[in-house]
Every structure is written in structure tokens, then in C-alpha cells.
Write a protein that holds these residues in place. Structure first.
Motif, mmCIF file in Angstrom:
data_model
loop_
_atom_site.group_PDB
_atom_site.id
_atom_site.type_symbol
_atom_site.label_atom_id
_atom_site.label_comp_id
_atom_site.label_asym_id
_atom_site.label_seq_id
_atom_site.Cartn_x
_atom_site.Cartn_y
_atom_site.Cartn_z
ATOM 1 N N ARG A 185 15.110 -10.187 9.239
ATOM 2 C CA ARG A 185 14.764 -10.353 7.828
ATOM 3 C C ARG A 185 13.244 -10.377 7.631
ATOM 4 O O ARG A 185 12.720 -9.833 6.668
ATOM 5 N N PHE A 186 12.567 -11.024 8.559
ATOM 6 C CA PHE A 186 11.104 -11.104 8.499
ATOM 7 C C PHE A 186 10.480 -9.719 8.568
ATOM 8 O O PHE A 186 9.590 -9.368 7.780
ATOM 9 N N LEU A 187 10.939 -8.890 9.508
ATOM 10 C CA LEU A 187 10.392 -7.536 9.651
ATOM 11 C C LEU A 187 10.739 -6.669 8.447
ATOM 12 O O LEU A 187 9.924 -5.831 8.022
ATOM 13 N N LEU A 188 11.924 -6.845 7.892
ATOM 14 C CA LEU A 188 12.298 -6.104 6.692
ATOM 15 C C LEU A 188 11.363 -6.448 5.532
ATOM 16 O O LEU A 188 10.908 -5.565 4.796
ATOM 17 N N ALA A 189 11.051 -7.724 5.377
ATOM 18 C CA ALA A 189 10.181 -8.158 4.283
ATOM 19 C C ALA A 189 8.766 -7.612 4.448
ATOM 20 O O ALA A 189 8.178 -7.075 3.497
ATOM 21 N N THR A 190 8.192 -7.737 5.650
ATOM 22 C CA THR A 190 6.823 -7.251 5.868
ATOM 23 C C THR A 190 6.767 -5.727 5.769
ATOM 24 O O THR A 190 5.791 -5.166 5.259
ATOM 25 N N GLY A 191 7.834 -5.043 6.227
ATOM 26 C CA GLY A 191 7.883 -3.584 6.105
ATOM 27 C C GLY A 191 7.945 -3.140 4.659
ATOM 28 O O GLY A 191 7.250 -2.193 4.249
ATOM 29 N N ALA A 192 8.764 -3.838 3.853
ATOM 30 C CA ALA A 192 8.875 -3.488 2.437
ATOM 31 C C ALA A 192 7.567 -3.761 1.696
ATOM 32 O O ALA A 192 7.125 -2.954 0.862
ATOM 33 N N GLY A 193 6.923 -4.878 2.014
ATOM 34 C CA GLY A 193 5.650 -5.193 1.377
ATOM 35 C C GLY A 193 4.571 -4.192 1.737
ATOM 36 O O GLY A 193 3.788 -3.764 0.870
ATOM 37 N N SER A 194 4.541 -3.773 2.995
ATOM 38 C CA SER A 194 3.551 -2.786 3.427
ATOM 39 C C SER A 194 3.808 -1.429 2.780
ATOM 40 O O SER A 194 2.860 -0.728 2.393
ATOM 41 N N ALA A 195 5.078 -1.055 2.655
ATOM 42 C CA ALA A 195 5.423 0.220 2.012
ATOM 43 C C ALA A 195 5.014 0.222 0.542
ATOM 44 O O ALA A 195 4.496 1.224 0.021
ATOM 45 N N ALA A 196 5.231 -0.900 -0.129
ATOM 46 C CA ALA A 196 4.833 -0.998 -1.538
ATOM 47 C C ALA A 196 3.322 -0.857 -1.678
ATOM 48 O O ALA A 196 2.816 -0.166 -2.581
ATOM 49 N N MET A 197 2.591 -1.502 -0.789
ATOM 50 C CA MET A 197 1.134 -1.366 -0.790
ATOM 51 C C MET A 197 0.709 0.080 -0.580
ATOM 52 O O MET A 197 -0.187 0.601 -1.259
ATOM 53 N N ALA A 198 1.330 0.733 0.404
ATOM 54 C CA ALA A 198 0.967 2.110 0.737
ATOM 55 C C ALA A 198 1.206 3.040 -0.457
ATOM 56 O O ALA A 198 0.371 3.917 -0.745
ATOM 57 N N LEU A 199 2.320 2.874 -1.139
ATOM 58 C CA LEU A 199 2.610 3.719 -2.303
ATOM 59 C C LEU A 199 1.583 3.501 -3.418
ATOM 60 O O LEU A 199 1.091 4.457 -4.034
ATOM 61 N N ALA A 200 1.242 2.245 -3.672
ATOM 62 C CA ALA A 200 0.290 1.937 -4.744
ATOM 63 C C ALA A 200 -1.104 2.472 -4.413
ATOM 64 O O ALA A 200 -1.742 3.139 -5.246
ATOM 65 N N LEU A 201 -1.576 2.197 -3.209
ATOM 66 C CA LEU A 201 -2.922 2.647 -2.831
ATOM 67 C C LEU A 201 -2.975 4.168 -2.692
ATOM 68 O O LEU A 201 -3.969 4.804 -3.078
ATOM 69 N N GLY A 202 -1.921 4.746 -2.138
ATOM 70 C CA GLY A 202 -1.902 6.198 -1.953
ATOM 71 C C GLY A 202 -1.929 6.961 -3.259
ATOM 72 O O GLY A 202 -2.416 8.101 -3.322
ATOM 73 N N SER A 203 -1.418 6.373 -4.326
ATOM 74 C CA SER A 203 -1.419 7.049 -5.616
ATOM 75 C C SER A 203 -2.708 6.818 -6.406
ATOM 76 O O SER A 203 -3.072 7.618 -7.271
ATOM 77 N N PHE A 204 -3.429 5.735 -6.104
ATOM 78 C CA PHE A 204 -4.616 5.401 -6.892
ATOM 79 C C PHE A 204 -5.940 5.794 -6.222
ATOM 80 O O PHE A 204 -6.808 6.402 -6.854
ATOM 81 N N VAL A 205 -6.104 5.465 -4.951
ATOM 82 C CA VAL A 205 -7.406 5.608 -4.285
ATOM 83 C C VAL A 205 -7.938 7.040 -4.291
ATOM 84 O O VAL A 205 -9.119 7.268 -4.595
ATOM 85 N N PRO A 206 -7.127 8.070 -3.979
ATOM 86 C CA PRO A 206 -7.685 9.434 -3.931
ATOM 87 C C PRO A 206 -8.203 9.938 -5.281
ATOM 88 O O PRO A 206 -8.994 10.885 -5.322
ATOM 89 N N GLY A 207 -7.797 9.337 -6.372
ATOM 90 C CA GLY A 207 -8.217 9.812 -7.683
ATOM 91 C C GLY A 207 -9.561 9.287 -8.151
ATOM 92 O O GLY A 207 -10.009 9.625 -9.258
ATOM 93 N N VAL A 208 -10.228 8.471 -7.337
ATOM 94 C CA VAL A 208 -11.514 7.884 -7.719
ATOM 95 C C VAL A 208 -12.623 8.481 -6.861
ATOM 96 O O VAL A 208 -12.474 8.615 -5.641
ATOM 97 N N ASP A 209 -13.748 8.818 -7.485
ATOM 98 C CA ASP A 209 -14.909 9.340 -6.757
ATOM 99 C C ASP A 209 -15.763 8.162 -6.294
ATOM 100 O O ASP A 209 -16.732 7.766 -6.941
#
Length: 526
Positions: free
Chosen positions: A456-480
Motif C-alpha cells: 500500500r505504501f509503494l502504491l501511494a508513493t507511486g501514485a503521488g509521483s505519477a501525479a507530480m510527473a503529469l502536472a510538471l510535464g504539462s506545465f514546465v516545457p511551456g515556460v521560457d
């Protein structure tokens, strides 16, 4: 004592150290850029730093702290009539070991000053193509080599204070080096030609300051060492035991440093700036490594040593499990953040003065490559004490030798493909292999077994990391991020806001899975 609170104290002070360290690197980048002369400084500083890790924080601490912890546990658990004698023996042991370290490092420092030209050639022969730069590297090496003496005595003091659960002063000490760096860069660079010499002066002054702040703390617990003659120091049985343990530990640490030397040598031949790009990237990578890994390792080693000396296998396994869970829950978001925020973080910290857009791009590549192995680098700081506390230093040596070979074989593939970033990627893959082999070794010895709740612990940390990756991956490249150089306050606010938002998203996902900070609270049994 509360181990989570102790780890938080060390981590908080380490954070202060890393913040001042980043300010120091920011000033270095802005004032000196990424040039052949900064390459010369990083090469010169790497030599005493290498020996610091080998003699002081590396082999010596790994051998000394478990034996000191064993002596302290014996003194603490001995009956009243024998406790005073045990305490006297412990202080005598510290005096003899401190003296042996002091006299050894006096000789090493003198030899380093004399052999500076050969050492610089061995570290970075590519600098010989520019005689003025090579001469500067030799001069700075001679100025900074005595630093190894000061900082080794600092490591001795830190080992004693940490064993007595006095974590704050040792954790704060590196801040002083950074402040001396900053003061030298701002106040002394105009007095030297070339100006880069000011940083070497700052290192020397910083070594003295770090040792000076430790001495009163040692005196308060009655453990201020007395330096005795070398014959008495090396004839002591306790000293010989530490030296015997240092043999395999020195080999293990030397393997890592040999890999560093080889990589520096390769980088020095990849063109001007390559050593600096790797060094700036390494600074960013070391921020979470020190903040998390060093803090956990510092707190765990004395407690593991005590549990091992008392034969408390259940406590030993529980401590390792606690350390690994903290490692995963904290390192996972740092890995995602460092990988996807490499450009904004590099631009925020270094893109000033002579550090141009190309330097940002090159450093970003190194940071992204380092992020691959971040969780491995942090895990090693938790797993290796599991062997050191049992005074088993041979297993980490064998693993380190294997990882050295793997890393250098990887360089044959990654460097032609990714240039300087290939060196960082090879180190990352090697770190993951190292951590995996250490964990496997602890499992085979029965030193670690996962406590309930890991899936359960690994599932939670994996889900949290995936959510972070999706958010940052969609926002960071669009800024100069590089183009915002003329708007520094806006860039600071945007970078810090993005980091904060990503962190809050991660915590929210963990909370949704039922993970709470209270689950990581833990007290040691001393």
C-alpha cells in the motif's frame, strides 16, 4: 529519543547548509562563469575533497563510529562500579584515535602540497594544454590541501557528537564553509590575479572555522580529545582495531573516488566548461542527497550500532525498515522534481552574470541525468550503515568494486552519445545497482525484512509521483525559463510556486491513500 525529530533537525540544518551552498555556487557561476579557470578550481578542490571523503567522512567514520558506539553502550550498561573505568577507557580510546588521525593527516597534507603538479596531472591532464590554467590549478591545490587536516578532525568531532546524540552542531558546521566561500568570492576576488584564487583562500579559512565551532561542543560532553605522541597513538589496541576496520572501508570509499577521478579526467577532455557543468549539476543533485540521505544515515548509524552491539535483531530490522520507508517517500518526489524541473532550477540558481544560456542547457542535461539515480544515491546512505553498524565493511567493498566496473563500462556507451551528461547517467545507473545489491545483501543476512504495509505504501508513493510527473510535464516545457533572466523576481516566484504546488499535489495524493506523517514517528531505545 525521537528519531524522526532528530532526522528533521539534521535535515533542517542540512537544508540551511545546502541553501548557503547554492548561494555559493550561484555567486561562483555569476562571478567566474563556467570557464577553464573554474575548471581549474573544481579540479583543485576535488583533490582535498576526495581525501576528505576517504579519510574523514568515509573510511574513518565508517570504522570509528560503530566501535565508539559499542564502547559507549558498554559504558552505559555497566554497573556503577565498572562504569567509571569503562568511561576512562572510552576517553583514552578517543584520545589515541584522534592523535593517530591528526599525525597521519599532517603528513598527508605536507605530501599533497609537495606533489601538487603530479596530482593535478593525474586528475585532469587536459588542463596541461593551457599552461596558465594548469599553473593556477597547482597553486590552488597547494593552498587547499591543508583543508584535509582541519575537516578530518571535524569528522572525528562529528562522529563523537553524533554518538552522544548531539546532531545539531555537526549538521550546522558545513554552513561555515559556505559562508567563508561567499565572503571570499565577494570580498577577496578583486585582490587576486586570477580572481579564482579567492575561492581557494575561502576553503582554507572555512576549514579552520569548521573545526573551531566543534571544540566547545566536545568540551561540554567531556570528550575533547587530547593529542598524544604518534608512538602512543598507533600502539593502542583500540587504534589498531579502527585501522583494521578502515582497510576495507578505505578501499570501498576509494573505489567511488577512483570513479570520480576517471570521470573528471574524461570531462577535462570534452571541452572547456565540461567539468564545471558536471560540478554545477552535481551541486543540484547533492541538495536532496544530503538533505535526505545524509540526515537519515547520520541518525541511523549510532542507533544501529547500539542495537547491533546489544544483539537486538528486532530493533535493528525495524530501524532499517523505517529508514527505507522515509527514503522512498521523500526521494520519489525529489527524483520526479529534479528530472522535470532541471531547466527552471538551473536557470534560477545559476543563470546570472557570465553563466549564459548554453551553460544552462549543458548543466540541465547533467541534472536530468543525475536525477535517474537519485533514489539509489539516497538509499545507499540508509543501507550502507546496515553493514557498518555490524562492522561488516567487506561486503560494501565488493559491491563498490563491481559498481566501479559497471560505471566505467557504461561510460563507453553514454559519453560518445551524451558527452558530459553521459558521465552523470553512468553514475546514476551505478548508484541504482549499488543500492539494489546492498539491499539484497541485507536480505540474505536476515538484517532486514519488510514490515507489513509496504504494498500500500509503494502504491501511494507511486501514485503521488505519477501525479507530480503529469502536472510538471504539462506545465514546465511551456515556460521560457532562460528568457526570464531580465525578470529575476518573477522567475523566483514562478519556480518556487511550481515546486510548492507539485509538493502539495504529492502530499494530497498520499493523504488520499491514508498516509500520515505520524506513521513515520519513531523512538530509539536508548
Amino acid at each position: 529519543m525521537n528519531l524522526l525529530r532528530a532526522a528533521a533537525t539534521v535535515s533542517g540544518l542540512t537544508l540551511l547548509s545546502r541553501i548557503t551552498g547554492l548561494i555559493r555556487e550561484n555567486l561562483t557561476a555569476a562571478i567566474f562563469g563556467a570557464s577553464a579557470f573554474t575548471d581549474a578550481f573544481f579540479v583543485a578542490f576535488r583533490l582535498p575533497n576526495l581525501l576528505r571523503r576517504m579519510f574523514a567522512e568515509g573510511a574513518f567514520s565508517q570504522a570509528f563510529v560503530p566501535i565508539l558506539g559499542e564502547a559507549k553502550a558498554r559504558a552505559d550498561t555497566t554497573c556503577a562500579t565498572g562504569a567509571e573505568a569503562a568511561a576512562r577507557d572510552m576517553r583514552r580510546f578517543v584520545d589515541r584515535v584522534a592523535s593517530a588521525l591528526f599525525w597521519t593527516l599532517v603528513l598527508v597534507s605536507a605530501a599533497g602540497v609537495a606533489a601538487a603538479p603530479w596530482l593535478v596531472t593525474a586528475m585532469a591532464s587536459g588542463l596541461r594544454a593551457q599552461p596558465e590554467v594548469f599553473a593556477t590549478a597547482v597553486t590552488m591545490t597547494r593552498w587547499m590541501f591543508p583543508y584535509i587536516l582541519f575537516v578530518s578532525m571535524v569528522a572525528l568531532a562529528a562522529g563523537i557528537l553524533n554518538t552522544w546524540k548531539r546532531f545539531a552542531i555537526p549538521a550546522f558546521t558545513p554552513v561555515l564553509l559556505n559562508l567563508c566561500f561567499i565572503g571570499a568570492a565577494l570580498g577577496l576576488s578583486s585582490h587576486f590575479d586570477p580572481p579564482i584564487h579567492a575561492l581557494a583562500a575561502g576553503v582554507f579559512i572555512g576549514g579552520i572555522a569548521q573545526l573551531a565551532i566543534q571544540l566547545p561542543a566536545l568540551a561540554r560532553i567531556g570528550m575533547l580529545p587530547r593529542i598524544v605522541n604518534p608512538m602512543a597513538a598507533f600502539a593502542d589496541a583500540g587504534t589498531r582495531r579502527v585501522l583494521k576496520q578502515m582497510g576495507p572501508a578505505l578501499l570501498a570509499v576509494s573505489v567511488a573516488q577512483i570513479s570520480l577521478i576517471i570521470n573528471t579526467h574524461i570531462a577535462s577532455r570534452l571541452g572547456a566548461g565540461s567539468v564545471s557543468w558536471i560540478s554545477y549539476g552535481d551541486r543540484l543533485m547533492e541538495f536532496p542527497t544530503a538533505l535526505l540521505g545524509v540526515a537519515l544515515g547520520t541518525v541511523l548509524l549510532p542507533s544501529l550500532s547500539r542495537a547491533g552491539s546489544l544483539g537486538d535483531a528486532a530493533e535493528y530490522r525495524s530501524l532499517l525498515d523505517w529508514g527505507l520507508r522515509l527514503c522512498v517517500v521523500l526521494a520519489a518526489p525529489c527524483t520526479v522534481g529534479l528530472a522535470l524541473m532541471a531547466e527552471p532550477l538551473t536557470a534560477l540558481l545559476f543563470h546570472y552574470g557570465r553563466f549564459d544560456a548554453n551553460d544552462v542547457a549543458m548543466t540541465r542535461m547533467a541534472v536530468a541525468a543525475y536525477s535517474v539515480g537519485l533514489i539509489g544515491l539516497i538509499a545507499i546512505k540508509v543501507l550502507a550503515p546496515g553493514f557498518y553498524a555490524r562492522q561488516d565493511l567487506r561486503t560494501p567493498v565488493k559491491i563498490a568494486l563491481f559498481v566501479l566496473v559497471v560505471t566505467q563500462l557504461l561510460n563507453l556507451v553514454t559519453v560518445p552519445w551524451l558527452r558530459h551528461a553521459g558521465l552523470a547517467l553512468s553514475i546514476s545507473i551505478g548508484a541504482l545497482a549499488n543500492a539494489g545489491l546492498l539491499l539484497s545483501g541485507l536480505w540474505r543476512r536476515g538484517a532486514w525484512r519488510p514490515l507489513p504495509g509496504w504494498p500500500r505504501f509503494l502504491l501511494a508513493t507511486g501514485a503521488g509521483s505519477a501525479a507530480m510527473a503529469l502536472a510538471l510535464g504539462s506545465f514546465v516545457p511551456g515556460v521560457d525559463w532562460v528568457g526570464m533572466q531580465a525578470q529575476p523576481l518573477t522567475r523566483v516566484a514562478l519556480v518556487l510556486g511550481t515546486v510548492a504546488a507539485a509538493g502539495l499535489l504529492y502530499l494530497a495524493v498520499l493523504a488520499a491513500f491514508g498516509l500520515r506523517p505520524a506513521q513515520f514517528l519513531r523512538r530509539s531505545r536508548d
